[in-house]
Design a protein around this motif. Structure first.
Motif, PDB file in Angstrom:
ATOM      1  N   ILE A  80       0.838  -1.192   0.000  1.00 22.37           N
ATOM      2  CA  ILE A  80       0.000   0.000   0.000  1.00 22.37           C
ATOM      3  C   ILE A  80       0.876   1.246   0.000  1.00 22.37           C
ATOM      4  N   ASP A  81       0.557   2.142  -0.907  1.00 21.08           N
ATOM      5  CA  ASP A  81       1.332   3.369  -1.033  1.00 21.08           C
ATOM      6  C   ASP A  81       0.913   4.359   0.045  1.00 21.08           C
ATOM      7  N   GLU A  82       1.775   5.273   0.339  1.00 14.57           N
ATOM      8  CA  GLU A  82       1.434   6.369   1.239  1.00 14.57           C
ATOM      9  C   GLU A  82       0.327   7.201   0.623  1.00 14.57           C
ATOM     10  N   GLY A  83      -0.549   7.727   1.479  1.00 11.89           N
ATOM     11  CA  GLY A  83      -1.676   8.512   0.991  1.00 11.89           C
ATOM     12  C   GLY A  83      -2.870   7.672   0.621  1.00 11.89           C
ATOM     13  N   PHE A  84      -2.761   6.382   0.881  1.00 14.96           N
ATOM     14  CA  PHE A  84      -3.862   5.478   0.557  1.00 14.96           C
ATOM     15  C   PHE A  84      -4.214   4.654   1.786  1.00 14.96           C
ATOM     16  N   GLY A  85      -5.515   4.403   1.932  1.00 19.16           N
ATOM     17  CA  GLY A  85      -5.982   3.418   2.884  1.00 19.16           C
ATOM     18  C   GLY A  85      -6.374   2.164   2.114  1.00 19.16           C
ATOM     19  N   SER A  86      -6.756   1.160   2.816  1.00 20.37           N
ATOM     20  CA  SER A  86      -7.112  -0.075   2.128  1.00 20.37           C
ATOM     21  C   SER A  86      -8.280  -0.748   2.833  1.00 20.37           C
ATOM     22  N   GLN A  87      -8.973  -1.547   2.041  1.00 21.76           N
ATOM     23  CA  GLN A  87     -10.109  -2.282   2.573  1.00 21.76           C
ATOM     24  C   GLN A  87     -10.285  -3.556   1.759  1.00 21.76           C
ATOM     25  N   LEU A  88     -10.935  -4.504   2.358  1.00 13.89           N
ATOM     26  CA  LEU A  88     -11.202  -5.765   1.678  1.00 13.89           C
ATOM     27  C   LEU A  88     -12.506  -5.649   0.915  1.00 13.89           C
ATOM     28  N   VAL A  89     -12.387  -5.867  -0.402  1.00 16.83           N
ATOM     29  CA  VAL A  89     -13.578  -5.846  -1.245  1.00 16.83           C
ATOM     30  C   VAL A  89     -13.670  -7.204  -1.926  1.00 16.83           C
ATOM     31  N   GLY A  90     -14.649  -7.986  -1.489  1.00 12.30           N
ATOM     32  CA  GLY A  90     -14.780  -9.328  -2.053  1.00 12.30           C
ATOM     33  C   GLY A  90     -13.561 -10.185  -1.753  1.00 12.30           C
ATOM     34  N   GLY A  91     -12.959  -9.961  -0.594  1.00 10.21           N
ATOM     35  CA  GLY A  91     -11.802 -10.741  -0.211  1.00 10.21           C
ATOM     36  C   GLY A  91     -10.502 -10.254  -0.823  1.00 10.21           C
ATOM     37  N   VAL A  92     -10.574  -9.186  -1.622  1.00 13.99           N
ATOM     38  CA  VAL A  92      -9.375  -8.638  -2.269  1.00 13.99           C
ATOM     39  C   VAL A  92      -9.037  -7.307  -1.618  1.00 13.99           C
ATOM     40  N   LEU A  93      -7.777  -7.164  -1.252  1.00 16.68           N
ATOM     41  CA  LEU A  93      -7.330  -5.927  -0.631  1.00 16.68           C
ATOM     42  C   LEU A  93      -7.296  -4.828  -1.687  1.00 16.68           C
ATOM     43  N   THR A  94      -8.114  -3.793  -1.479  1.00 20.54           N
ATOM     44  CA  THR A  94      -8.239  -2.706  -2.451  1.00 20.54           C
ATOM     45  C   THR A  94      -7.850  -1.393  -1.790  1.00 20.54           C
ATOM     46  N   ALA A  95      -7.071  -0.601  -2.508  1.00 19.53           N
ATOM     47  CA  ALA A  95      -6.614   0.683  -1.969  1.00 19.53           C
ATOM     48  C   ALA A  95      -7.549   1.798  -2.414  1.00 19.53           C
ATOM     49  N   TYR A  96      -7.653   2.810  -1.592  1.00 17.44           N
ATOM     50  CA  TYR A  96      -8.435   3.997  -1.930  1.00 17.44           C
ATOM     51  C   TYR A  96      -7.682   5.214  -1.428  1.00 17.44           C
ATOM     52  N   PRO A  97      -7.797   6.339  -2.126  1.00 20.56           N
ATOM     53  CA  PRO A  97      -7.082   7.541  -1.676  1.00 20.56           C
ATOM     54  C   PRO A  97      -7.655   8.033  -0.354  1.00 20.56           C
ATOM     55  N   CYS A  98      -6.804   8.450   0.540  1.00 16.37           N
ATOM     56  CA  CYS A  98      -7.272   9.022   1.803  1.00 16.37           C
ATOM     57  C   CYS A  98      -8.097  10.262   1.502  1.00 16.37           C
ATOM     58  N   PRO A  99      -9.304  10.396   2.112  1.00 16.56           N
ATOM     59  CA  PRO A  99     -10.147  11.578   1.848  1.00 16.56           C
ATOM     60  C   PRO A  99      -9.519  12.835   2.433  1.00 16.56           C
ATOM     61  N   ALA A 100     -10.162  13.967   2.158  1.00 11.06           N
ATOM     62  CA  ALA A 100      -9.669  15.243   2.666  1.00 11.06           C
ATOM     63  C   ALA A 100      -9.596  15.213   4.184  1.00 11.06           C
ATOM     64  N   ASP A 101      -8.605  15.902   4.705  1.00 11.29           N
ATOM     65  CA  ASP A 101      -8.367  16.057   6.134  1.00 11.29           C
ATOM     66  C   ASP A 101      -7.945  14.760   6.801  1.00 11.29           C
ATOM     67  N   THR A 102      -7.446  13.797   5.983  1.00  7.13           N
ATOM     68  CA  THR A 102      -6.867  12.572   6.539  1.00  7.13           C
ATOM     69  C   THR A 102      -5.564  12.297   5.798  1.00  7.13           C
ATOM     70  N   PHE A 103      -4.762  11.385   6.335  1.00  2.85           N
ATOM     71  CA  PHE A 103      -3.481  11.068   5.705  1.00  2.85           C
ATOM     72  C   PHE A 103      -3.117   9.629   6.036  1.00  2.85           C
ATOM     73  N   ARG A 104      -2.133   9.103   5.263  1.00  5.50           N
ATOM     74  CA  ARG A 104      -1.589   7.789   5.576  1.00  5.50           C
ATOM     75  C   ARG A 104      -0.086   7.856   5.359  1.00  5.50           C
ATOM     76  N   GLN A 105       0.648   7.776   6.463  1.00  2.00           N
ATOM     77  CA  GLN A 105       2.095   7.945   6.394  1.00  2.00           C
ATOM     78  C   GLN A 105       2.837   6.622   6.467  1.00  2.00           C
ATOM     79  N   LEU A 106       2.520   5.805   7.402  1.00  2.00           N
ATOM     80  CA  LEU A 106       3.229   4.551   7.567  1.00  2.00           C
ATOM     81  C   LEU A 106       2.856   3.594   6.451  1.00  2.00           C
TER      82      LEU A 106
END
Length: 1099
Positions: free
Chosen positions: A791-817
């Motif tokens: 997973i790239d920085e600036g993205f969160g992730s979630q399981l969609v149909g058992g597949v890990l899918t990334a989505y861009p972090c919405p406004a006023d949030t971040f993903r650093q680690l």
């Protein structure tokens, strides 16, 4: 005179001279009392005087007449041996006088004609030069040339300026041994033609042999065989080349070849020498200016074609007539480089072996050398020297004035009177090696070379036309240089010496024709800036393998080497003489088989010092073979393609790292996959500690690769990229190895970009990498599997149909680690009071670089909450301070909503003003104003000024506000008058409401429903509320501060604070008498401020 008549006269003259005059003079000399020397002088004038014009009139006729003269002399010899009465005796007496050395004057005249008859045909065949004033005018009809050498022209299929091909002799021509294995990364060996610029159709043939060591700093040597007109192939196969030619027409490795440690260029020049050719007579060469120009033209083209050799040290060398070539070519090359003409050529030295450089000096050394070696007597030596001054003068004059006819005449004169006389005194001597007899036209048997180089297989291997005939020396080319032969070229070396270009003159002491004594004399006489130091230089012994092999004299950049027991072919490389050999030479070891000693090569990975020359046992004589340590091996001799490989290393320091290996902890190990090592490397060489990497994106199939050609596989993490310049049809490389595809025009190998991967490794080219997907990345470029995606920085992730899918972090949030696992990861909210300025996909907390709504920067730049009465929207740019509401407006206590001007609501007691001072307006007027300002009603309500409601009015929403939306209704507040006798409290401006009046001013309610006046000391100025007590007042009496005194009203019912005055007080007399009535008795004085001031004093 017609040519035919002239030739008849010449023929009659020579027949008469040689057939009739010579015997007659012989008889007369034998019986006449006239001094023999005078008679012979007269004869010399007859022969020599007419010889010159005849020679320059018709050279072919001269050759024929000389042949007839030779026949006449042979007739005399026959008569002599027949011992006929009277005539035989006369001839015998003449022949005795002719060769009688007791009277040196006898031979000076009579031998001249005999020399012409015997020597000139031989000279023409051997290639000694003549005058360029006439040689070029005779083509094809030159009888001597046709008899001795045949046709000189050749043809070939070479085209263009520089055309060459690798030398690949057929296997049947190679003498292979038991240890012959293909050499790894063999040196470059090519043969080719070069089209000369200045010519019509001249093609110069050359060989290039790269150094067998292939060292990055190995020098380059240009070799030119002399003659003039002799082919450099003589040097290749008999002297210093990589091969030795066996009698069975096979090639052997030459362990003394100069190409062992240097790259060597051999050139057939001048034109029509060896395999060089021209079909146009205008391309003939007759002097060194043409030689130098042609060689510079060739060398510049050669180095332009091989820029990697541009920084190598370059040396020019040759033998015999190269004593002319080398100075002229070296001077031309050096000056061209100095002037920046063409590619730079780093000329570092010139080497001339047994050369003819300064004839005026060297011809004077012939007699002394011959006497020293016992070839002639002292009397013959003195007689030769009697003729020498004219030879020297002619050579010096020729060098200054460059008259071709004079140079040719001088040559014939010097040959006849000096060199030819020595040959007559020692018939059959090999003038290249006085220890041997002369066999063949060049005193050596080169018939094997004739057969080998004229064979169809060899011509095909060299790229030579099958009709081209090779000959060791072209006598027509030789004759074209007659006018060049006697010129001095030693002065061409002076500027080179003074510019620190090294010059070495070397000579074998067994050579007569260009002997060491003549070479040493001109070197000693050379005028250069180091001449004085040279004169004081001492000869030093040159030791080879413990024995003296010669003498060396050196000063500054000049050296002279005299090699003992060596002939004119010193360039063979065997400059070591009489060195004792052990039973088994170095590099071999042996054993006794059936009573015979059998020596074998040390072999790969072994070395041998050979047997000892002082051996006392058979084991010592045979020597021993020793294995190299640490996995090292030895380097073979030979090319692997042209001659048999031999492993004959002689010492442990010759143990080297083999190709395909490198040193790791002093141990030789194979290069890892993806690397190669093409050379034999000394174990102490820096390069031995590592291998070379394959070209970018390619790898080898296995370890231990020895050549870049083994880098055939595409490396995982790479792909073949098609460039814009690639051809539309790429089907030709679709099935090619990856390395070949990468080298195809318009294609290149590149790493997979970040965020993609390529797991395949093999020969098949791959043209795309696989993307990791949106929001996934790799740690850099060149990923080799999907496991490298995360997973790239600036993205969160979630399981969609058992597949890990990334989505861009919405406004006023971040993903650093960076998340390296496969579990879903949420985005983190920005810290309090910050935001991402409306952007999504913040990669770290640093992306939360805006402030939230209701926050702003203070004077120190620190973010703070906006206080009540101020607001700030969410930040999308730089940090901004909070903005205070306009007058009459304020914010609510809920600071989170204080984000815009619309959050500033009207204060109680304040109303909107449509115009200055106008609190009363209608909705239509409001709407008209909004239209005029091009604002919405809401924005206009937020922008209109507000002020306190005046007395008698209060703040409230106007009736027309009922039709507004909630936001606009909250801003609609105007001032409205009090109604029905009501008034504002306390009767001033800014009232939020109106109420009814209770008692008039100056009175207050009495508690019984009525009103009563304010008591003394109090007042009321409005209609509401109770009476107020007068405030204390400051009071000053005649300048004395009495402090605060009580105030009161003069009567009840005061309606204003202005009615409050100081109350009555008294003071002691002594305080006032002295002020008011000085000199009076002390009495009390009463002051009453309620009346007139002051009052009368009371008793």
């Amino acid at each position: 005179m017609p040519a035919r008549q002239g030739r008849v006269l010449v023929l009659l003259y020579w027949v008469g001279l040689m057939g009739l005059t010579l015997p007659a003079l012989g008889l007369w000399v034998g019986h006449s009392k006239v001094p023999q020397i005078i008679v012979r002088k007269v004869y010399h004038l007859l022969a020599g005087g007419l010889f010159v014009p005849v020679f320059f009139w018709d050279l072919p006729m001269l050759c024929l007449s000389l042949a007839i003269a030779f026949a006449a002399l042979q007739l005399l010899e026959v008569v002599r041996h027949l011992q006929l009465p009277r005539l035989g005796a006369a001839v015998e007496q003449f022949m005795q006088d002719f060769v009688d050395e007791r009277d040196s004057g006898v031979i000076y005249v009579t031998h001249f004609t005999l020399l012409l008859g015997l020597a000139v045909p031989m000279w023409l065949c051997l290639g000694l030069p003549g005058a360029d004033g006439f040689a070029g005018s005779h083509s094809g009809s030159h009888i001597g040339t046709m008899l001795c050498s045949g046709s000189s022209n050749s043809s070939g299929n070479a085209k263009g300026r520089l055309f060459e091909k690798p030398i690949a002799f057929p296997d049947q021509l190679m003498n292979k041994g038991a240890n012959d294995v293909p050499i790894v990364d063999p040196p470059e060996r090519v043969a080719g033609y070069f089209k000369l610029n200045r010519t019509v159709d001249a093609h110069m043939f050359y060989f290039f042999y790269e150094s067998r060591d292939k060292g990055p700093n190995d020098p380059i040597i240009l070799w030119m065989t002399g003659g003039p007109g002799c082919s450099s192939e003589i040097a290749i196969f008999y002297e210093n080349g990589p091969y030795s030619l066996a009698h069975n027409m096979t090639l052997l490795d030459n362990p003394f070849g100069w190409d062992k440690h240097a790259s060597v260029i051999y050139v057939d020049q001048p034109i029509n020498t060896g395999f060089s050719y021209s079909e146009d007579p205008r391309d003939d060469v007759s002097g060194e200016h043409q030689v130098a120009e042609d060689m510079l033209d060739f060398l510049q083209e050669f180095f332009e074609a091989r820029p990697h050799l541009a920084n190598r040290d370059f040396f020019i060398s040759g033998e015999s007539y190269a004593g002319h070539y080398c100075p002229a070519v070296a001077n031309k090359v050096y000056r061209a480089s100095e002037l920046g003409q063409g590619p730079p050529i780093k000329l570092r030295g010139v080497a001339i072996g047994n050369g003819l450089t300064k004839p005026s000096v060297q011809y004077g050394a012939y007699a002394d050398y011959a006497l020293q070696e016992g070839l002639i007597s002292q009397g013959t030596r003195d007689g030769i020297m009697w003729w020498y001054p004219l030879c020297r003068w002619g050579s010096e004059f020729c060098s200054k004035h460059k008259w071709g006819w004079l140079c040719g005449l001088t040559l014939q004169y010097c040959q006849a009177t000096i060199f030819g006389r020595i040959l007559m005194s020692k018939p059959g001597i090999n003038y290249y090696d006085i220890r041997k007899q002369c066999l063949g036209p060049l005193c050596y048997d080169f018939s094997d070379a004739d057969k080998f180089l004229n064979s169809a297989a060899v011509k095909k291997a060299l790229g030579v036309d099958q009709e081209q005939q090779w000959q060791e020396c072209n006598m027509l080319v030789n004759a074209q240089f007659y006018g060049d032969f006697m010129r001095d070229f030693s002065l061409k070396l002076v500027p080179l010496l003074e510019d620190k270009v090294r010059v070495m003159i070397y000579a074998g002491d067994r050579d007569l024709i260009c002997n060491w004594l003549g070479n040493r004399r001109w070197v000693d006489q050379l005028q250069w800036e180091g001449a004085q130091g040279w004169s004081q230089a001492q000869d030093k012994a040159w030791m080879v393998q413990g024995k003296q092999a010669g003498l060396v004299t050196s000063y500054d950049t000049l050296s002279f080497v005299k090699v003992f027991e060596a002939d004119a072919w010193l360039a063979v490389g065997r400059a070591v003489s009489s060195v004792a050999l052990a039973d088994c030479p170095a590099g071999t070891c042996g054993k006794v088989t059936k009573g015979s000693t059998v020596c074998r090569d040390a072999g790969a990975g072994a070395w041998s010092a050979g047997g000892s020359s002082t051996a006392t046992t058979l084991k010592q004589a045979l020597g021993s073979c020793n294995t190299c340590s640490n996995g090292l091996t030895t380097k073979p001799t030979g090319s692997g393609a042209g001659s048999a490989l031999r492993y004959i290393s002689t010492k442990p320091t010759q143990c080297v790292v083999a190709p395909g290996k490198f040193l790791s902890k002093q141990q030789s190990v194979e290069c890892p996959k993806g690397k190669y090592q093409p050379r034999y490397l000394a174990s102490n060489a820096p390069a031995a500690k590592g291998c070379l990497a394959c070209p970018r994106g390619t790898t080898t199939k296995a370890t231990g690769a020895v050549s870049q050609a083994q880098c055939t596989d595409l490396k995982a993490g790479f792909f073949v990229r098609r460039l814009a310049m690639a051809p539309r049809d790429s089907s030709s490389i679709s099935s090619a190895p990856a390395a070949a595809a990468a080298l195809a025009p318009g294609f290149e190998v590149q790493e997979c970009p970040e965020g993609s991967y390529q797991p395949y490794e093999g020969e098949d080219p791959v043209y795309n990498c696989t993307s990791c997907g949106v929001g996934l990345k790799t740690d850099g470029t060149g990923a080799t599997s999907s496991e490298a995606c995360y997973i790239d920085e600036g993205f969160g992730s979630q399981l969609v149909g058992g597949v890990l899918t990334a989505y861009p972090c919405p406004a006023d949030t971040f993903r650093q680690l960076v998340a390296t696992g496969i579990m879903p990861v949420d985005c983190d909210p920005c810290p309090a009071a910050t935001n991402t300025k409306g952007k999504t996909g913040a990669r770290s907390e640093d992306g939360c670089d805006g402030h939230a709504a209701g926050y702003g920067a203070d004077n120190e730049g620190t973010v703070v909450q906006c206080p009540v009465g101020s607001f700030n929207p969410a930040n999308t740019g730089n940090w901004l301070p909070c903005t205070f509401c306009k007058f009459g407006r304020s914010t609510l206590s809920d600071q989170a909503k204080q984000v815009a001007a619309a959050d500033c609501l009207p204060k109680p007691g304040h109303g909107l003003q449509l115009k200055q001072g106008s609190f009363d307006f209608t909705f239509d007027q409001l709407q008209a104003e909004a239209t005029a300002r091009q604002l919405s009603v809401l924005d206009l309500l937020a922008d209109l000024p507000m002020d306190e409601c005046p007395a008698g009015s209060f703040s409230a929403a106007p009736s027309w506000a009922a039709g507004l939306d909630a936001a606009a209704k909250a801003l609609a507040q105007t001032c409205q008058p009090c109604a029905n006798g009501a008034a504002t409290t306390p009767g001033s401006s800014g009232a939020a409401s109106c109420s009814a009046a209770d008692c008039p001013a100056g009175s207050q309610k009495d508690g019984a429903g009525g009103c009563k006046p304010c008591s003394i000391g109090s007042f009321k100025d409005g209609t509401f509320g109770a009476c107020e007590a007068c405030d204390p007042q400051e009071f000053n009496l005649f300048g004395s501060d009495l402090g605060a005194v009580r105030s009161t009203t003069l009567a009840p019912g005061a309606s204003s604070a202005a009615q409050c005055v100081p109350t009555v007080f008294s003071v002691e007399p002594d305080m006032t008498d002295r002020m008011l009535h000085p000199g009076q008795d002390d009495d009390f004085v009463t002051y009453d401020n309620r009346g007139a001031w002051p009052l009368p004093c009371l008793a």
